[in-house]
Design an enzyme around this catalytic site. Structure first.
Site, PDB file in Angstrom:
ATOM      1  N   HIS A 253       0.652  -1.416  -0.006  1.00  0.00           N
ATOM      2  CA  HIS A 253      -0.185   0.244  -0.168  1.00  0.00           C
ATOM      3  C   HIS A 253       1.603   1.303   0.022  1.00  0.00           C
ATOM      4  O   HIS A 253       1.818   1.550  -0.029  1.00  0.00           O
ATOM      5  CB  HIS A 253      -0.479   0.293   1.523  1.00  0.00           C
ATOM      6  CG  HIS A 253      -0.110   0.006   2.860  1.00  0.00           C
ATOM      7  ND1 HIS A 253       0.701  -0.738   3.094  1.00  0.00           N
ATOM      8  CD2 HIS A 253       0.250   1.001   3.354  1.00  0.00           C
ATOM      9  CE1 HIS A 253       1.183  -0.543   4.474  1.00  0.00           C
ATOM     10  NE2 HIS A 253       0.415   0.670   4.402  1.00  0.00           N
TER      11      HIS A 253
ATOM     12  N   ASP B 186       0.611   5.137   2.012  1.00  0.00           N
ATOM     13  CA  ASP B 186      -0.256   5.357   2.807  1.00  0.00           C
ATOM     14  C   ASP B 186      -1.260   6.416   2.646  1.00  0.00           C
ATOM     15  O   ASP B 186      -1.275   7.349   1.596  1.00  0.00           O
ATOM     16  CB  ASP B 186       0.571   5.804   3.989  1.00  0.00           C
ATOM     17  CG  ASP B 186       1.539   4.783   4.787  1.00  0.00           C
ATOM     18  OD1 ASP B 186       1.055   3.971   4.794  1.00  0.00           O
ATOM     19  OD2 ASP B 186       2.467   5.389   5.589  1.00  0.00           O
TER      20      ASP B 186
ATOM     21  N   HIS C 277       4.976   0.044   0.486  1.00  0.00           N
ATOM     22  CA  HIS C 277       5.019  -0.860   1.378  1.00  0.00           C
ATOM     23  C   HIS C 277       4.697  -1.998   1.719  1.00  0.00           C
ATOM     24  O   HIS C 277       3.164  -1.309   1.986  1.00  0.00           O
ATOM     25  CB  HIS C 277       5.915   0.202   2.399  1.00  0.00           C
ATOM     26  CG  HIS C 277       4.947   1.247   2.659  1.00  0.00           C
ATOM     27  ND1 HIS C 277       4.616   2.186   2.816  1.00  0.00           N
ATOM     28  CD2 HIS C 277       4.342   0.547   4.445  1.00  0.00           C
ATOM     29  CE1 HIS C 277       4.014   2.646   3.392  1.00  0.00           C
ATOM     30  NE2 HIS C 277       3.390   1.785   4.490  1.00  0.00           N
TER      31      HIS C 277
ATOM     32  N   ARG D  15       5.573   6.351  14.051  1.00  0.00           N
ATOM     33  CA  ARG D  15       5.292   6.884  12.973  1.00  0.00           C
ATOM     34  C   ARG D  15       5.098   8.398  12.746  1.00  0.00           C
ATOM     35  O   ARG D  15       3.846   8.722  13.202  1.00  0.00           O
ATOM     36  CB  ARG D  15       5.123   5.843  12.207  1.00  0.00           C
ATOM     37  CG  ARG D  15       4.371   6.713  10.291  1.00  0.00           C
ATOM     38  CD  ARG D  15       3.765   5.939   9.586  1.00  0.00           C
ATOM     39  NE  ARG D  15       2.144   6.870   9.564  1.00  0.00           N
ATOM     40  CZ  ARG D  15       0.872   5.787   8.935  1.00  0.00           C
ATOM     41  NH1 ARG D  15       0.976   4.404   8.397  1.00  0.00           N
ATOM     42  NH2 ARG D  15       0.133   6.328   8.952  1.00  0.00           N
TER      43      ARG D  15
END
Length: 308
Positions: A97, A99, A256, A271
């Protein structure tokens, strides 16, 4: 203000570099920050070892030098305001995907810092969607340059499309329910022009529901064909995390996949996401919102050249 020499070590022909000689923080000078951003644009994902001094506050201070942080997530708001814990008890991002493509303002980049790692496994793999586009044969380029896709948050990062919802742990089910607590749907071009490099990149990944103008069966077949192009091994790099590591990836030019190969061990990373702009296709047409308002998540940030 700290002035340092940036040593960029290329790790793959199409993606990935390690940056040595930099202690990350909010006091780096503009020339160093610009060099880091340049490396990010060139290599798509960059890695820093030995950043043991960083905590969430230090990671956030450094992130602000590179861009404008978003809130932690458009819908998952219970686990942090700006720093999103990537926590294996709730979600494992084990499908390809980019993000947050279900909103109109696709993030510029994410910074991911190792906090707690399993004794084995838990690697992350990135793929260059720029390299994938550039390797397309002419007939496929002609198709995708005029193709749009519908992206939604119907599935979360852990979605593997096998219908196991009833087998999920309570923590995972609660996370998925929160992820879908507000519905977003956006139409993006399959090929966008990167706002900083001017390169053409593919916009795909598991948030795609279907392609505009195609049915479900045709969409699924075409999606798999294109995804296979993105995730060809030559377009990827796989990172073995160590304590003190921080990775930054250009979310506009990559996908990723967090490899779920560490059994039931605990894995946690922090993150921070940087706000981006609204994708534009090769004809100058912008992405279109169908459902949901992402203005609370992030401002639309037009890239500006960082000082050098």
């Amino acid at each position: 203000m700290v002035n340092v020499s940036v040593d960029v070590v290329k790790l793959g022909a199409n993606i990935g570099a390690r940056i040595d000689g930099v202690e990350l923080g909010g006091d780096l000078d503009p020339a160093t920050v610009a060099a880091i951003n340049d490396a990010l644009l060139e290599h798509k994902v960059i890695f820093f070892r030995g950043q043991h001094h960083l905590d969430d506050d230090g990671q956030l201070a450094f992130a602000r030098l590179l861009g404008t942080p978003t809130i932690a997530h458009p819908t998952v708001t219970s686990r942090g305001e700006t720093v999103l814990p990537i926590d294996s008890r709730y979600d494992k991002a084990n499908s390809w995907h980019t993000d947050v493509t279900f909103v109109d303002r696709i993030p510029k980049a994410s910074l991911l810092r190792a906090v707690t790692l399993p004794s084995y496994g838990g690697t992350t793999t990135w793929a260059s969607t720029e390299a994938a586009y550039e390797a397309l044969p002419a007939p496929l380029r002609a198709l995708v340059e005029n193709l749009w896709a519908v992206h939604t948050n119907q599935y979360d990062y852990a979605a593997d499309y096998d219908g196991r919802h009833e087998e999920l742990a309570d923590t995972e089910r609660e996370y998925r329910d929160e992820f879908r607590s507000e519905y977003f749907e956006t139409e993006h071009p399959v090929v966008r022009v990167h706002p900083e490099t001017g390169k053409r990149v593919l916009v795909l990944g598991h948030f795609i529901k279907q392609f505009v103008g195609l049915g479900a069966a045709e969409s699924a077949t075409l999606f798999q064909l294109l995804q296979n192009r993105v995730t060809k091994l030559e377009n990827t790099i796989r990172w073995n995390w160590e304590q003190g590591d921080l990775a930054i990836w250009d979310n506009r030019a990559t996908q990723h996949y967090a490899v779920s190969d560490y059994d039931n061990q605990f894995r946690r990373l922090s993150r921070i996401t940087l706000a981006g702009d609204i994708p534009v296709d090769i004809h100058g047409e912008r992405s279109r919102v169908i459902a949901g308002d992402a203005s609370h998540y992030a401002d639309v940030v037009t890239p500006v050249a960082l000082a050098s």
